[in-house]
Motif scaffolding. Structure first.
Motif, PDB file in Angstrom:
ATOM      1  N   VAL A 204      20.127   2.770  72.958  1.00  0.00           N
ATOM      2  CA  VAL A 204      20.900   1.992  73.930  1.00  0.00           C
ATOM      3  C   VAL A 204      20.356   0.574  74.035  1.00  0.00           C
ATOM      4  O   VAL A 204      21.120  -0.403  74.088  1.00  0.00           O
ATOM      5  N   PHE A 205      19.048   0.428  74.051  1.00  0.00           N
ATOM      6  CA  PHE A 205      18.457  -0.909  74.143  1.00  0.00           C
ATOM      7  C   PHE A 205      18.782  -1.743  72.902  1.00  0.00           C
ATOM      8  O   PHE A 205      19.079  -2.939  73.000  1.00  0.00           O
ATOM      9  N   LEU A 206      18.735  -1.118  71.728  1.00  0.00           N
ATOM     10  CA  LEU A 206      19.061  -1.847  70.496  1.00  0.00           C
ATOM     11  C   LEU A 206      20.513  -2.324  70.522  1.00  0.00           C
ATOM     12  O   LEU A 206      20.816  -3.466  70.140  1.00  0.00           O
ATOM     13  N   GLN A 207      21.414  -1.466  70.993  1.00  0.00           N
ATOM     14  CA  GLN A 207      22.825  -1.862  71.078  1.00  0.00           C
ATOM     15  C   GLN A 207      23.039  -2.937  72.140  1.00  0.00           C
ATOM     16  O   GLN A 207      23.873  -3.837  71.972  1.00  0.00           O
ATOM     17  N   THR A 208      22.283  -2.856  73.231  1.00  0.00           N
ATOM     18  CA  THR A 208      22.421  -3.852  74.296  1.00  0.00           C
ATOM     19  C   THR A 208      21.984  -5.227  73.807  1.00  0.00           C
ATOM     20  O   THR A 208      22.612  -6.242  74.132  1.00  0.00           O
ATOM     21  N   VAL A 209      20.917  -5.271  73.015  1.00  0.00           N
ATOM     22  CA  VAL A 209      20.453  -6.544  72.449  1.00  0.00           C
ATOM     23  C   VAL A 209      21.563  -7.189  71.618  1.00  0.00           C
ATOM     24  O   VAL A 209      21.769  -8.413  71.668  1.00  0.00           O
ATOM     25  N   ARG A 210      22.303  -6.376  70.872  1.00  0.00           N
ATOM     26  CA  ARG A 210      23.384  -6.912  70.035  1.00  0.00           C
ATOM     27  C   ARG A 210      24.474  -7.581  70.876  1.00  0.00           C
ATOM     28  O   ARG A 210      25.087  -8.563  70.453  1.00  0.00           O
ATOM     29  N   GLN A 211      24.720  -7.039  72.074  1.00  0.00           N
ATOM     30  CA  GLN A 211      25.813  -7.552  72.907  1.00  0.00           C
ATOM     31  C   GLN A 211      25.345  -8.554  73.965  1.00  0.00           C
ATOM     32  O   GLN A 211      26.150  -9.348  74.462  1.00  0.00           O
ATOM     33  N   ALA A 212      24.070  -8.483  74.330  1.00  0.00           N
ATOM     34  CA  ALA A 212      23.533  -9.372  75.370  1.00  0.00           C
ATOM     35  C   ALA A 212      22.231  -9.966  74.854  1.00  0.00           C
ATOM     36  O   ALA A 212      21.156  -9.390  75.059  1.00  0.00           O
ATOM     37  N   PRO A 213      22.280 -11.099  74.171  1.00  0.00           N
ATOM     38  CA  PRO A 213      21.094 -11.674  73.523  1.00  0.00           C
ATOM     39  C   PRO A 213      19.934 -11.968  74.465  1.00  0.00           C
ATOM     40  O   PRO A 213      18.786 -12.068  74.013  1.00  0.00           O
ATOM     41  N   ALA A 214      20.199 -12.098  75.779  1.00  0.00           N
ATOM     42  CA  ALA A 214      19.110 -12.368  76.726  1.00  0.00           C
ATOM     43  C   ALA A 214      18.302 -11.115  77.042  1.00  0.00           C
ATOM     44  O   ALA A 214      17.228 -11.196  77.642  1.00  0.00           O
ATOM     45  N   PHE A 215      18.796  -9.958  76.629  1.00  0.00           N
ATOM     46  CA  PHE A 215      18.151  -8.692  76.989  1.00  0.00           C
ATOM     47  C   PHE A 215      16.941  -8.417  76.103  1.00  0.00           C
ATOM     48  O   PHE A 215      16.941  -8.693  74.904  1.00  0.00           O
ATOM     49  N   ARG A 216      15.908  -7.852  76.721  1.00  0.00           N
ATOM     50  CA  ARG A 216      14.727  -7.365  75.999  1.00  0.00           C
ATOM     51  C   ARG A 216      14.368  -6.010  76.599  1.00  0.00           C
ATOM     52  O   ARG A 216      14.245  -5.880  77.821  1.00  0.00           O
ATOM     53  N   GLY A 217      14.216  -4.980  75.757  1.00  0.00           N
ATOM     54  CA  GLY A 217      14.000  -3.623  76.250  1.00  0.00           C
ATOM     55  C   GLY A 217      12.603  -3.092  75.976  1.00  0.00           C
ATOM     56  O   GLY A 217      12.035  -3.337  74.908  1.00  0.00           O
ATOM     57  N   LEU A 218      12.069  -2.348  76.947  1.00  0.00           N
ATOM     58  CA  LEU A 218      10.763  -1.698  76.820  1.00  0.00           C
ATOM     59  C   LEU A 218      10.950  -0.191  76.995  1.00  0.00           C
ATOM     60  O   LEU A 218      11.530   0.257  77.988  1.00  0.00           O
ATOM     61  N   VAL A 219      10.462   0.582  76.040  1.00  0.00           N
ATOM     62  CA  VAL A 219      10.457   2.046  76.139  1.00  0.00           C
ATOM     63  C   VAL A 219       8.994   2.469  76.124  1.00  0.00           C
ATOM     64  O   VAL A 219       8.298   2.302  75.119  1.00  0.00           O
ATOM     65  N   VAL A 220       8.527   3.006  77.252  1.00  0.00           N
ATOM     66  CA  VAL A 220       7.091   3.206  77.448  1.00  0.00           C
ATOM     67  C   VAL A 220       6.813   4.624  77.929  1.00  0.00           C
ATOM     68  O   VAL A 220       7.548   5.169  78.763  1.00  0.00           O
ATOM     69  N   GLY A 221       5.745   5.217  77.408  1.00  0.00           N
ATOM     70  CA  GLY A 221       5.339   6.543  77.851  1.00  0.00           C
ATOM     71  C   GLY A 221       3.854   6.745  77.646  1.00  0.00           C
ATOM     72  O   GLY A 221       3.181   5.916  77.019  1.00  0.00           O
ATOM     73  N   PRO A 222       3.311   7.853  78.162  1.00  0.00           N
ATOM     74  CA  PRO A 222       1.891   8.148  77.979  1.00  0.00           C
ATOM     75  C   PRO A 222       1.615   8.631  76.558  1.00  0.00           C
ATOM     76  O   PRO A 222       2.541   8.777  75.748  1.00  0.00           O
ATOM     77  N   LYS A 223       0.367   8.882  76.270  1.00  0.00           N
ATOM     78  CA  LYS A 223      -0.010   9.387  74.954  1.00  0.00           C
ATOM     79  C   LYS A 223       0.736  10.687  74.667  1.00  0.00           C
ATOM     80  O   LYS A 223       0.808  11.578  75.515  1.00  0.00           O
ATOM     81  N   ALA A 224       1.318  10.788  73.479  1.00  0.00           N
ATOM     82  CA  ALA A 224       2.058  11.994  73.086  1.00  0.00           C
ATOM     83  C   ALA A 224       1.057  13.072  72.674  1.00  0.00           C
ATOM     84  O   ALA A 224       0.388  12.945  71.651  1.00  0.00           O
ATOM     85  N   GLU A 225       0.974  14.135  73.463  1.00  0.00           N
ATOM     86  CA  GLU A 225      -0.024  15.175  73.220  1.00  0.00           C
ATOM     87  C   GLU A 225       0.532  16.339  72.401  1.00  0.00           C
ATOM     88  O   GLU A 225      -0.071  16.755  71.417  1.00  0.00           O
ATOM     89  N   SER A 226       1.671  16.877  72.806  1.00  0.00           N
ATOM     90  CA  SER A 226       2.207  18.076  72.163  1.00  0.00           C
ATOM     91  C   SER A 226       3.007  17.716  70.914  1.00  0.00           C
ATOM     92  O   SER A 226       3.371  16.552  70.688  1.00  0.00           O
ATOM     93  N   ALA A 227       3.309  18.739  70.121  1.00  0.00           N
ATOM     94  CA  ALA A 227       4.095  18.523  68.902  1.00  0.00           C
ATOM     95  C   ALA A 227       5.491  18.005  69.241  1.00  0.00           C
ATOM     96  O   ALA A 227       6.027  17.136  68.544  1.00  0.00           O
ATOM     97  N   SER A 228       6.082  18.521  70.323  1.00  0.00           N
ATOM     98  CA  SER A 228       7.431  18.076  70.693  1.00  0.00           C
ATOM     99  C   SER A 228       7.416  16.619  71.152  1.00  0.00           C
ATOM    100  O   SER A 228       8.338  15.852  70.848  1.00  0.00           O
ATOM    101  N   GLU A 229       6.370  16.214  71.871  1.00  0.00           N
ATOM    102  CA  GLU A 229       6.256  14.820  72.306  1.00  0.00           C
ATOM    103  C   GLU A 229       6.051  13.894  71.114  1.00  0.00           C
ATOM    104  O   GLU A 229       6.636  12.804  71.044  1.00  0.00           O
ATOM    105  N   GLN A 230       5.223  14.317  70.173  1.00  0.00           N
ATOM    106  CA  GLN A 230       4.990  13.507  68.978  1.00  0.00           C
ATOM    107  C   GLN A 230       6.269  13.364  68.159  1.00  0.00           C
ATOM    108  O   GLN A 230       6.533  12.306  67.580  1.00  0.00           O
ATOM    109  N   ALA A 231       7.086  14.424  68.144  1.00  0.00           N
ATOM    110  CA  ALA A 231       8.357  14.366  67.416  1.00  0.00           C
ATOM    111  C   ALA A 231       9.303  13.359  68.063  1.00  0.00           C
ATOM    112  O   ALA A 231       9.992  12.600  67.370  1.00  0.00           O
ATOM    113  N   VAL A 232       9.342  13.334  69.406  1.00  0.00           N
ATOM    114  CA  VAL A 232      10.199  12.373  70.110  1.00  0.00           C
ATOM    115  C   VAL A 232       9.734  10.947  69.836  1.00  0.00           C
ATOM    116  O   VAL A 232      10.549  10.051  69.577  1.00  0.00           O
TER     117      VAL A 232
END
Length: 318
Positions: free
Chosen positions: A139-167
């Protein structure tokens, strides 16, 4: 009073049955959906939880009928006085985020640089498949294409489990697949030292620096990351699931997106807020006022205590 929290403590409720009159079991997760998996979950832990005199759920829909006796409902709340939740000037927060030594965060994408006039968006959550962090990157990548002023941050803690690392790997793959000029405005960050004061200060800086917050969850219990953003007077665009609609009224103090909506719907809502500073200010101010009025830790504890008192009176008159 003996207070037990969540699934892991359920077996203790059965073992402590002789103290059931002073036992409270608090569920911090839940779903309004009923399925074979959910029914089996309550079939396994329900008999143990039933030993507690009081059961606390965030919403009535989260409670199985078998545990109706002694159940009370109290949505969670934030403590505005903690280090993590104290106010911080957005301009100061932006300067701190772009300083050479910013704290325990690693940017997996290109280093963070914030220009004057940038409108910052954020999704901050665990790398849990149910938080749809990869969807937030898209969504952030698509928003940048349509709104050049936008900058997106996707932030989370250290990925511990296999499912978190996959995400986290999915997020990186989505970012790497975008054109260079687009991905240069979307940043993926991993925060270390979870639970430390340094971690909390960094989360405070990130949440304070942004202009709009996304919560593209597939499933939520209550959604305290939404509450934290609202406390900071940030407009939130979030899934209308779990406890989020208890906090957000559409176009009153935030924006709700129906579950299953395509990415384009999220992009449209984000672009609308990116282009309208007045709407961001209006929604954010109302969001903060609503949290302070209804969703602080004092409100939560008051609801629990009132529920315990009502339950006690009912037991005496039964």
């Amino acid at each position: 009073m003996i207070v037990l929290n969540d699934t892991q403590t359920a077996p203790l409720a059965a073992e402590l049955g002789r103290w059931r009159g002073s036992m409270l079991w608090h569920a911090h997760i839940g779903t309004a959906e009923r399925s074979e998996i959910v029914d089996e979950y309550w079939k396994v832990i329900g008999p143990s939880v039933a030993e507690a005199a009081v059961k606390v759920f965030y919403r009535p829909e989260f409670m199985p009928r078998s545990l109706a006796a002694g159940s009370v409902f109290a949505s969670p709340g934030v403590d505005p006085s903690t280090v993590k939740n104290c106010s911080l000037d957005p301009a100061e927060a932006r300067r701190a985020l772009t300083a050479p030594r910013v704290g325990p965060i690693t940017w997996l994408s290109e280093g963070l640089a914030i220009a004057h006039g940038d409108v910052l968006g954020l999704q901050i959550s665990r790398w849990d498949p149910l938080k749809d962090m990869a969807g937030a990157v898209r969504v952030f990548l698509q928003t940048v294409r349509q709104a050049p002023a936008f900058r997106g941050l996707v932030v989370g803690p250290k990925a511990e489990s296999a499912s978190e690392q996959a995400v986290l790997a999915q997020c990186s793959a989505a970012w790497e697949g975008a054109p260079a000029d687009v991905r240069s405005r979307v940043h993926i960050g991993v925060i270390d030292r979870s639970g430390s004061e340094e971690h909390d200060l960094l989360v405070r800086q990130i949440q304070s620096a942004v202009d709009v917050v996304l919560q593209k969850s597939i499933q939520e219990g209550f959604g305290l990351t939404v509450t934290e953003a609202m406390l900071r007077a940030k407009p939130v665009v979030a899934s209308a699931i779990g406890g989020i609609p208890l906090q957000i009224g559409h176009d009153m103090n935030g924006v709700l997106v129906q579950p299953g909506s395509p990415d384009e719907v999220w992009v449209e809502q984000l672009c609308s807020l990116v282009a309208d500073e007045g709407s961001r200010a209006r929604l954010g101010a109302r969001a903060r006022a609503d949290v302070l009025a209804r969703h602080t830790v004092v409100d939560h504890l008051t609801a629990v205590i009132d529920g315990v008192a009502r339950n006690s009176r009912s037991c005496r008159t039964a």
